[in-house]
Design an enzyme around this catalytic site. Sequence first.
Site, PDB file in Angstrom:
ATOM      1  N   ARG A   1      50.946  52.138  79.612  1.00 12.94           N
ATOM      2  CA  ARG A   1      49.969  53.194  79.355  1.00 12.94           C
ATOM      3  C   ARG A   1      48.896  53.119  80.424  1.00 12.94           C
ATOM      4  NH1 ARG A   1      48.130  52.623  73.107  1.00 12.94           N
ATOM      5  NH2 ARG A   1      46.112  53.080  74.053  1.00 12.94           N
TER       6      ARG A   1
ATOM      7  N   ARG B   1      36.153  55.253  64.461  1.00 14.19           N
ATOM      8  CA  ARG B   1      35.852  54.343  65.559  1.00 14.19           C
ATOM      9  C   ARG B   1      34.390  54.402  65.942  1.00 14.19           C
ATOM     10  NH1 ARG B   1      41.189  54.088  68.192  1.00 14.19           N
ATOM     11  NH2 ARG B   1      41.180  52.929  70.115  1.00 14.19           N
TER      12      ARG B   1
HETATM   13  P1  AMP Z   1      44.415  53.689  70.720  1.00 17.78           P
HETATM   14  O1  AMP Z   1      45.823  54.068  70.932  1.00 17.78           O
HETATM   15  O2  AMP Z   1      44.024  53.658  69.264  1.00 17.78           O
HETATM   16  O3  AMP Z   1      44.016  52.435  71.439  1.00 17.78           O
HETATM   17  O4  AMP Z   1      43.541  54.881  71.357  1.00 17.78           O
HETATM   18  C1  AMP Z   1      43.644  55.209  72.723  1.00 17.78           C
HETATM   19  C2  AMP Z   1      42.453  56.052  73.160  1.00 17.78           C
HETATM   20  O5  AMP Z   1      42.426  57.270  72.410  1.00 17.78           O
HETATM   21  C3  AMP Z   1      41.088  55.422  72.932  1.00 17.78           C
HETATM   22  O6  AMP Z   1      40.722  54.538  73.974  1.00 17.78           O
HETATM   23  C4  AMP Z   1      40.206  56.663  72.877  1.00 17.78           C
HETATM   24  O7  AMP Z   1      39.978  57.200  74.180  1.00 17.78           O
HETATM   25  C5  AMP Z   1      41.079  57.650  72.130  1.00 17.78           C
HETATM   26  N1  AMP Z   1      40.868  57.542  70.666  1.00 17.78           N
HETATM   27  C6  AMP Z   1      41.743  57.108  69.723  1.00 17.78           C
HETATM   28  N2  AMP Z   1      41.209  57.149  68.490  1.00 17.78           N
HETATM   29  C7  AMP Z   1      39.937  57.613  68.643  1.00 17.78           C
HETATM   30  C8  AMP Z   1      38.852  57.861  67.757  1.00 17.78           C
HETATM   31  N3  AMP Z   1      38.953  57.631  66.442  1.00 17.78           N
HETATM   32  N4  AMP Z   1      37.700  58.342  68.298  1.00 17.78           N
HETATM   33  C9  AMP Z   1      37.585  58.596  69.597  1.00 17.78           C
HETATM   34  N5  AMP Z   1      38.550  58.353  70.500  1.00 17.78           N
HETATM   35  C10 AMP Z   1      39.715  57.866  70.033  1.00 17.78           C
END
Ligand code: AMP
Length: 215
Positions: free
Chosen positions: A161, A89
């Site tokens: 969430r 990311r």
């Molecule tokens: P997601 O479920 O993929 O939308 O991720 C939810 C949250 O987890 C994001 O907003 C970040 O705070 C954290 N997160 C998930 N994947 C990453 C990543 N590759 N790098 C940094 N933070 C992450």
Amino acid sequence: MMFVLLFGPPGSGKGTQASALAGRLAVPHVATGDIFRKHLREGTDLGRLARSYMDKGQLVPDLVTCDLVASRLGEADAAGGVLFDGFPRSVPQLYWLIGHLAGKGRALSAVVNLRVPDELILGRMTGRRTCTNCGATYHVVSAPPAADGTCTRCGSAVTQRRDDQEEVVRDRLVAYADQTFPCLAQLRDRTPVHDVDGVGSISEVQGRIFGALAL
Ligand code: AMP
């Protein structure tokens, strides 16, 4: 050996598509967000650290995230490849991953980028509800949970969430534009990126992804 990356802004349907695609590719679905949420539920130190960033819509620091991915890739089921959802990311995460795979004599196989116009994203995100147990996702209008508000897959409670609240979604979109989008731009110079239209029903979008990858 398949190492496939699935990109898309928050609310692009990435998680839903990733689980179908991982099934088709017969590789594990590795979603860093799901792993962080599991730690959060279990109350680990990593979960507490991650929460302080997740609640603000910010990225968890690269070192922490890359360590987590390194240990996931060390598990036996990941030897034949994985489908990444939500990783990398940021540009440093991307180069870390390329280096890590190269150290094992492996490389990225394919990249899919799900595209959804900004104006559709906020409605999708703020209407989203997630199972507290299995992570299945619903939408208050287009894909509601059971009539009593529980998960149709496992029967557990379905809630919003914390980071799907509007103020946080806006910050997540900023993080995507500032940190993740540049990562995608760097990737385009080295690996074919399949841009897929993410607007349509789940099965329509799935069909486009499978088509792009010739599956
Ligand atoms: P997601 O479920 O993929 O939308 O991720 C939810 C949250 O987890 C994001 O907003 C970040 O705070 C954290 N997160 C998930 N994947 C990453 C990543 N590759 N790098 C940094 N933070 C992450």
